[in-house]
Motif scaffolding. Structure first.
Motif, PDB file in Angstrom:
ATOM      1  N   ARG A 188      -3.901 -11.392 -10.354  1.00 54.46           N
ATOM      2  CA  ARG A 188      -3.619  -9.957 -10.445  1.00 54.46           C
ATOM      3  C   ARG A 188      -4.608  -9.258 -11.373  1.00 54.46           C
ATOM      4  NH1 ARG A 188       2.155  -9.549 -11.440  1.00 54.46           N
ATOM      5  NH2 ARG A 188       1.680 -10.011 -13.611  1.00 54.46           N
ATOM      6  N   ALA A 189      -4.968  -9.918 -12.462  1.00 54.49           N
ATOM      7  CA  ALA A 189      -5.832  -9.285 -13.463  1.00 54.49           C
ATOM      8  C   ALA A 189      -7.193  -8.901 -12.881  1.00 54.49           C
ATOM      9  CB  ALA A 189      -6.016 -10.216 -14.657  1.00 54.49           C
ATOM     10  N   ARG A 190      -7.643  -9.586 -11.826  1.00 50.71           N
ATOM     11  CA  ARG A 190      -8.937  -9.239 -11.225  1.00 50.71           C
ATOM     12  C   ARG A 190      -8.863  -7.951 -10.413  1.00 50.71           C
ATOM     13  NH1 ARG A 190      -9.125 -14.980 -10.313  1.00 50.71           N
ATOM     14  NH2 ARG A 190      -8.707 -14.723  -8.093  1.00 50.71           N
ATOM     15  N   GLY A 191      -7.648  -7.545 -10.051  1.00 51.12           N
ATOM     16  CA  GLY A 191      -7.502  -6.275  -9.353  1.00 51.12           C
ATOM     17  C   GLY A 191      -7.026  -6.421  -7.916  1.00 51.12           C
ATOM     18  N   VAL A 192      -6.644  -5.284  -7.341  1.00 52.03           N
ATOM     19  CA  VAL A 192      -6.124  -5.262  -5.976  1.00 52.03           C
ATOM     20  C   VAL A 192      -6.892  -4.239  -5.144  1.00 52.03           C
ATOM     21  CG1 VAL A 192      -3.816  -6.041  -6.612  1.00 52.03           C
ATOM     22  CG2 VAL A 192      -4.327  -3.590  -6.626  1.00 52.03           C
ATOM     23  N   LEU A 193      -6.775  -4.433  -3.849  1.00 51.83           N
ATOM     24  CA  LEU A 193      -7.529  -3.640  -2.869  1.00 51.83           C
ATOM     25  C   LEU A 193      -6.568  -3.208  -1.773  1.00 51.83           C
ATOM     26  CD1 LEU A 193     -10.312  -2.971  -1.354  1.00 51.83           C
ATOM     27  CD2 LEU A 193     -10.093  -5.274  -0.388  1.00 51.83           C
ATOM     28  N   ALA A 194      -6.730  -1.984  -1.282  1.00 51.29           N
ATOM     29  CA  ALA A 194      -5.915  -1.549  -0.137  1.00 51.29           C
ATOM     30  C   ALA A 194      -6.732  -0.644   0.761  1.00 51.29           C
ATOM     31  CB  ALA A 194      -4.659  -0.827  -0.622  1.00 51.29           C
ATOM     32  N   TYR A 195      -6.446  -0.712   2.058  1.00 46.28           N
ATOM     33  CA  TYR A 195      -6.926   0.271   3.024  1.00 46.28           C
ATOM     34  C   TYR A 195      -5.771   1.216   3.268  1.00 46.28           C
ATOM     35  CZ  TYR A 195      -9.715  -3.861   4.240  1.00 46.28           C
ATOM     36  OH  TYR A 195     -10.503  -4.973   4.205  1.00 46.28           O
ATOM     37  N   SER A 196      -5.989   2.495   3.147  1.00 43.98           N
ATOM     38  CA  SER A 196      -4.869   3.401   3.397  1.00 43.98           C
ATOM     39  C   SER A 196      -5.360   4.824   3.441  1.00 43.98           C
ATOM     40  CB  SER A 196      -3.822   3.271   2.296  1.00 43.98           C
ATOM     41  OG  SER A 196      -2.869   4.298   2.394  1.00 43.98           O
ATOM     42  N   SER A 197      -4.775   5.619   4.305  1.00 41.95           N
ATOM     43  CA  SER A 197      -5.098   7.040   4.303  1.00 41.95           C
ATOM     44  C   SER A 197      -4.116   7.818   3.445  1.00 41.95           C
ATOM     45  CB  SER A 197      -5.075   7.582   5.731  1.00 41.95           C
ATOM     46  OG  SER A 197      -3.801   7.383   6.276  1.00 41.95           O
ATOM     47  N   GLY A 198      -3.210   7.120   2.761  1.00 37.67           N
ATOM     48  CA  GLY A 198      -2.308   7.950   1.995  1.00 37.67           C
ATOM     49  C   GLY A 198      -1.250   7.277   1.164  1.00 37.67           C
ATOM     50  N   ASN A 199      -0.051   7.139   1.731  1.00 37.89           N
ATOM     51  CA  ASN A 199       1.092   6.765   0.907  1.00 37.89           C
ATOM     52  C   ASN A 199       0.990   5.345   0.356  1.00 37.89           C
ATOM     53  OD1 ASN A 199       2.251   9.282   1.176  1.00 37.89           O
ATOM     54  ND2 ASN A 199       3.507   8.704   2.934  1.00 37.89           N
ATOM     55  N   HIS A 200       0.520   4.407   1.171  1.00 33.35           N
ATOM     56  CA  HIS A 200       0.348   3.033   0.679  1.00 33.35           C
ATOM     57  C   HIS A 200      -0.669   3.011  -0.462  1.00 33.35           C
ATOM     58  CE1 HIS A 200       0.090  -1.303   0.602  1.00 33.35           C
ATOM     59  NE2 HIS A 200      -1.154  -1.309   1.030  1.00 33.35           N
ATOM     60  N   ALA A 201      -1.717   3.812  -0.326  1.00 32.19           N
ATOM     61  CA  ALA A 201      -2.731   3.895  -1.390  1.00 32.19           C
ATOM     62  C   ALA A 201      -2.089   4.301  -2.708  1.00 32.19           C
ATOM     63  CB  ALA A 201      -3.803   4.916  -0.997  1.00 32.19           C
ATOM     64  N   GLN A 202      -1.242   5.320  -2.663  1.00 37.83           N
ATOM     65  CA  GLN A 202      -0.625   5.800  -3.900  1.00 37.83           C
ATOM     66  C   GLN A 202       0.349   4.762  -4.461  1.00 37.83           C
ATOM     67  OE1 GLN A 202       0.246  10.011  -4.451  1.00 37.83           O
ATOM     68  NE2 GLN A 202      -0.463  10.413  -2.382  1.00 37.83           N
ATOM     69  N   GLY A 203       1.041   4.055  -3.576  1.00 41.36           N
ATOM     70  CA  GLY A 203       1.950   3.008  -4.053  1.00 41.36           C
ATOM     71  C   GLY A 203       1.198   1.894  -4.757  1.00 41.36           C
ATOM     72  N   VAL A 204       0.088   1.466  -4.155  1.00 41.02           N
ATOM     73  CA  VAL A 204      -0.708   0.386  -4.758  1.00 41.02           C
ATOM     74  C   VAL A 204      -1.330   0.866  -6.068  1.00 41.02           C
ATOM     75  CG1 VAL A 204      -2.810  -1.000  -4.454  1.00 41.02           C
ATOM     76  CG2 VAL A 204      -1.137  -0.819  -2.583  1.00 41.02           C
ATOM     77  N   ALA A 205      -1.839   2.093  -6.081  1.00 37.86           N
ATOM     78  CA  ALA A 205      -2.464   2.621  -7.301  1.00 37.86           C
ATOM     79  C   ALA A 205      -1.438   2.704  -8.428  1.00 37.86           C
ATOM     80  CB  ALA A 205      -3.066   3.999  -7.020  1.00 37.86           C
ATOM     81  N   TRP A 206      -0.237   3.184  -8.105  1.00 36.76           N
ATOM     82  CA  TRP A 206       0.827   3.313  -9.122  1.00 36.76           C
ATOM     83  C   TRP A 206       1.179   1.947  -9.714  1.00 36.76           C
ATOM     84  CZ3 TRP A 206       4.149   7.622 -10.500  1.00 36.76           C
ATOM     85  CH2 TRP A 206       5.245   7.271 -11.285  1.00 36.76           C
ATOM     86  N   ALA A 207       1.412   0.975  -8.831  1.00 41.32           N
ATOM     87  CA  ALA A 207       1.836  -0.350  -9.311  1.00 41.32           C
ATOM     88  C   ALA A 207       0.705  -1.017 -10.099  1.00 41.32           C
ATOM     89  CB  ALA A 207       2.264  -1.223  -8.132  1.00 41.32           C
ATOM     90  N   ALA A 208      -0.537  -0.894  -9.618  1.00 38.02           N
ATOM     91  CA  ALA A 208      -1.666  -1.498 -10.336  1.00 38.02           C
ATOM     92  C   ALA A 208      -1.787  -0.895 -11.728  1.00 38.02           C
ATOM     93  CB  ALA A 208      -2.962  -1.278  -9.542  1.00 38.02           C
ATOM     94  N   ARG A 209      -1.642   0.405 -11.829  1.00 44.91           N
ATOM     95  CA  ARG A 209      -1.745   1.053 -13.138  1.00 44.91           C
ATOM     96  C   ARG A 209      -0.646   0.561 -14.076  1.00 44.91           C
ATOM     97  NH1 ARG A 209      -1.793   7.490 -14.412  1.00 44.91           N
ATOM     98  NH2 ARG A 209       0.377   7.330 -13.771  1.00 44.91           N
ATOM     99  N   ALA A 210       0.566   0.420 -13.530  1.00 42.56           N
ATOM    100  CA  ALA A 210       1.674  -0.040 -14.370  1.00 42.56           C
ATOM    101  C   ALA A 210       1.402  -1.452 -14.902  1.00 42.56           C
ATOM    102  CB  ALA A 210       2.982  -0.008 -13.575  1.00 42.56           C
ATOM    103  N   PHE A 211       0.724  -2.273 -14.076  1.00 38.57           N
ATOM    104  CA  PHE A 211       0.391  -3.629 -14.520  1.00 38.57           C
ATOM    105  C   PHE A 211      -0.936  -3.672 -15.293  1.00 38.57           C
ATOM    106  CE2 PHE A 211       3.571  -4.930 -11.370  1.00 38.57           C
ATOM    107  CZ  PHE A 211       4.224  -5.923 -12.078  1.00 38.57           C
ATOM    108  N   GLY A 212      -1.598  -2.536 -15.400  1.00 39.88           N
ATOM    109  CA  GLY A 212      -2.848  -2.480 -16.139  1.00 39.88           C
ATOM    110  C   GLY A 212      -3.989  -3.207 -15.456  1.00 39.88           C
ATOM    111  N   VAL A 213      -3.999  -3.234 -14.122  1.00 41.13           N
ATOM    112  CA  VAL A 213      -5.081  -3.916 -13.400  1.00 41.13           C
ATOM    113  C   VAL A 213      -5.792  -2.909 -12.496  1.00 41.13           C
ATOM    114  CG1 VAL A 213      -3.751  -6.064 -13.459  1.00 41.13           C
ATOM    115  CG2 VAL A 213      -3.702  -4.639 -11.382  1.00 41.13           C
ATOM    116  N   PRO A 214      -7.074  -3.170 -12.180  1.00 40.49           N
ATOM    117  CA  PRO A 214      -7.817  -2.203 -11.348  1.00 40.49           C
ATOM    118  C   PRO A 214      -7.308  -2.159  -9.908  1.00 40.49           C
ATOM    119  CG  PRO A 214      -9.294  -3.907 -12.299  1.00 40.49           C
ATOM    120  CD  PRO A 214      -7.890  -4.325 -12.583  1.00 40.49           C
ATOM    121  N   ALA A 215      -7.397  -0.970  -9.316  1.00 44.35           N
ATOM    122  CA  ALA A 215      -7.071  -0.806  -7.894  1.00 44.35           C
ATOM    123  C   ALA A 215      -8.234  -0.130  -7.205  1.00 44.35           C
ATOM    124  CB  ALA A 215      -5.810   0.045  -7.725  1.00 44.35           C
ATOM    125  N   LEU A 216      -8.664  -0.716  -6.103  1.00 42.23           N
ATOM    126  CA  LEU A 216      -9.710  -0.103  -5.286  1.00 42.23           C
ATOM    127  C   LEU A 216      -9.080   0.282  -3.949  1.00 42.23           C
ATOM    128  CD1 LEU A 216     -12.823   0.431  -4.871  1.00 42.23           C
ATOM    129  CD2 LEU A 216     -12.833  -1.754  -3.668  1.00 42.23           C
TER     130      LEU A 216
END
Lengths: 322, 322
Positions: B66-94
């Protein structure tokens, strides 16, 4: 009116009045520069907090008295609260509304099964009409705010805020409350005095209708020049109540006054970041949290959205301007 | 994917993912001719249910991975969900997003601290860009729906529905779910199979993008002619998932298909009677509940509002037409 009355109202309301959540969004926190927590009473049944007070008052009536029916004067949200509670108890509700009340609110009240009598603000006295109906039918008048059982019911919102703030680790904060006659403000202040003494209530009003802010500043009840014509129709009242004002005077911090433009922007931000519908009068406290932060203390602020009964044209205007 | 995985996801989500209420209004009941209960996932953090699945998947990762970061393809809502959770865990999201995604969704994703890479749908392959980034940075791809941990997370919404329906005395009902790739639909169906077997899930889609309805009717996965250009952008996917479809096939009743006009009317009715903001894709199930009642059985229906991330122009159009 004490915490026991509020807790008794909460017991009577169980399963009938909704426990609304405490919402937040990082975008609003960033805008305000502190944590902003929002109590969306627009999600309450009937679209406003008014059901809490109406339920409390009607559920406390002697069953024989209640069976004869209830009466209310209201241009909107209180009417719907009384109509909803009366229907749930299976008793008649008569609502006296000004002929120029928003059509959506008149229709909403009728749709809840109430009998609506319209009167002309200029030429007729609603009190005269009401007194005649009370005498003829033995109805009980449910006052919108200057009534201990109504204030106790509004206080149930304060019980929820106290519990939800504690869950979120908030021990000290200003609690900004949309203020008309002061029923919600007084009820929340009484609940927090007992349950969360680090939370201080501050009434919020629209510019031009800031009777409570001026009354708190002077120490005596001050009136508004007019109660008609404002954007924030739901919270426009002639002056603080006889029963509510002493509570506000004892427990509240200074009032906050917001502009119509700030109200419209707050409505748009609630749409964008919280996904809830605020009516203008229901958005004054959020406007104060977002745009009058200099007047607040601490790293968190809690605000009510007192209602969401807004017509399409006004809401669209808020989205376009906001 | 079983109920144990969903319950484990719920435990990991506690205090991080919001328990949304189950709303209703007598006006909607009257319109539908039965009790209509609405699960407003627009009130979820990030404005859609997608946080549930993203939280589930990211919280289940090995901490070093997890610490290396996460990646998502999304035009919208999934992107925001992944970004929110990654930020809460303090890991990068692309997040890799199409250049023509709604500006509000691109901005919303960036505001949550994610790095956004835009690509051209016509000339570039998001999979190629993603594979390169995965290899270079050691990121973990979080798929939007065809991923067991994501489905388990969406299933937490089903656990809440099961409990809330029971509280309201609803034992049998159709549960209408806004359906794109089928993650939410499969998750809810698995949760209800275990916790509320009298509740039957039915996917709802917009006309022209009814791949799931056709797939359920034929028994094999069918695709859509296009996945671009529809009003309901949040739920347009090429075809049901490889993992989600067998679940849907085993557990769901027939799909329901609604028109864009019905979607806009449902958005306006959610504004008027529930005071919540539904995006078009999030309003298809409410539209089915209100306007396709003939296809439903029983005296109650439950429907999701899967998200509320809608721009001002589209929402205003819904209010004016609806």
């Amino acid at each position: 009116m004490d915490i026991a009355a509020i807790e008794a109202a909460a017991t009577r309301a169980e399963g009938h009045v909704r426990r609304t959540p405490l919402l937040w969004s990082p975008a609003l926190d960033a805008l305000a520069g502190r944590r902003v927590r929002v109590k969306p009473e627009c999600l309450q049944h009937t679209g406003s907090f008014k059901l809490r007070g109406a339920w409390s008052a009607i559920s406390a009536l002697d069953p024989e008295v209640r069976a004869r029916g209830v009466l209310a004067y209201s241009s909107g949200n209180h009417a719907q609260g009384v109509a909803w509670a009366a229907r749930a108890f299976g008793v008649p509700a008569l609502i006296i509304m000004p002929r120029d009340a928003p059509a959506a609110k008149i229709e909403g009240t009728r749709a809840l099964g109430a009998e609506v009598v319209l009167y002309d603000r200029g030429s007729e006295s609603r009190e005269e009409i009401g007194a005649r109906m009370e005498a003829e039918r033995g109805l009980t008048l449910i006052r919108p705010y200057d009534e201990p059982m109504v204030i106790a019911g509004q206080g149930t919102c304060g019980l929820e805020i106290a519990a939800q703030a504690a869950e979120q680790g908030i021990e000290t904060a200003d609690v900004l409350v949309c203020c008309g006659g002061g029923g919600l403000t007084a009820g929340i202040a009484l609940a927090l005095e007992a349950k969360a003494p680090g939370l201080r209530v501050r009434p919020v009003e629209p510019a031009g209708y800031d009777d409570t802010a001026r009354s708190l500043a002077s120490g005596t009840r001050q009136g508004n020049a007019t109660e008609a014509g404002g954007l924030c129709d739901a919270i426009l009242t002639p002056m603080p109540g006889e029963i509510t004002f002493p509570v506000l005077h004892r427990l509240c911090g200074p009032g906050v006054v917001v502009s119509d433009d700030e109200v419209l922007r707050a409505m748009a931000l609630a749409f964008r970041h919280l996904k809830v519908v605020a009516e203008p009068g229901g958005a004054v406290a959020l406007a104060a949290a977002l745009f009058h932060g200099d007047a607040q203390e601490g790293d968190a602020v809690i605000c009510t959205i007192s209602g969401g009964n807004v017509d399409t044209a006004t809401f669209t205007r808020a989205l376009e301007q906001g």
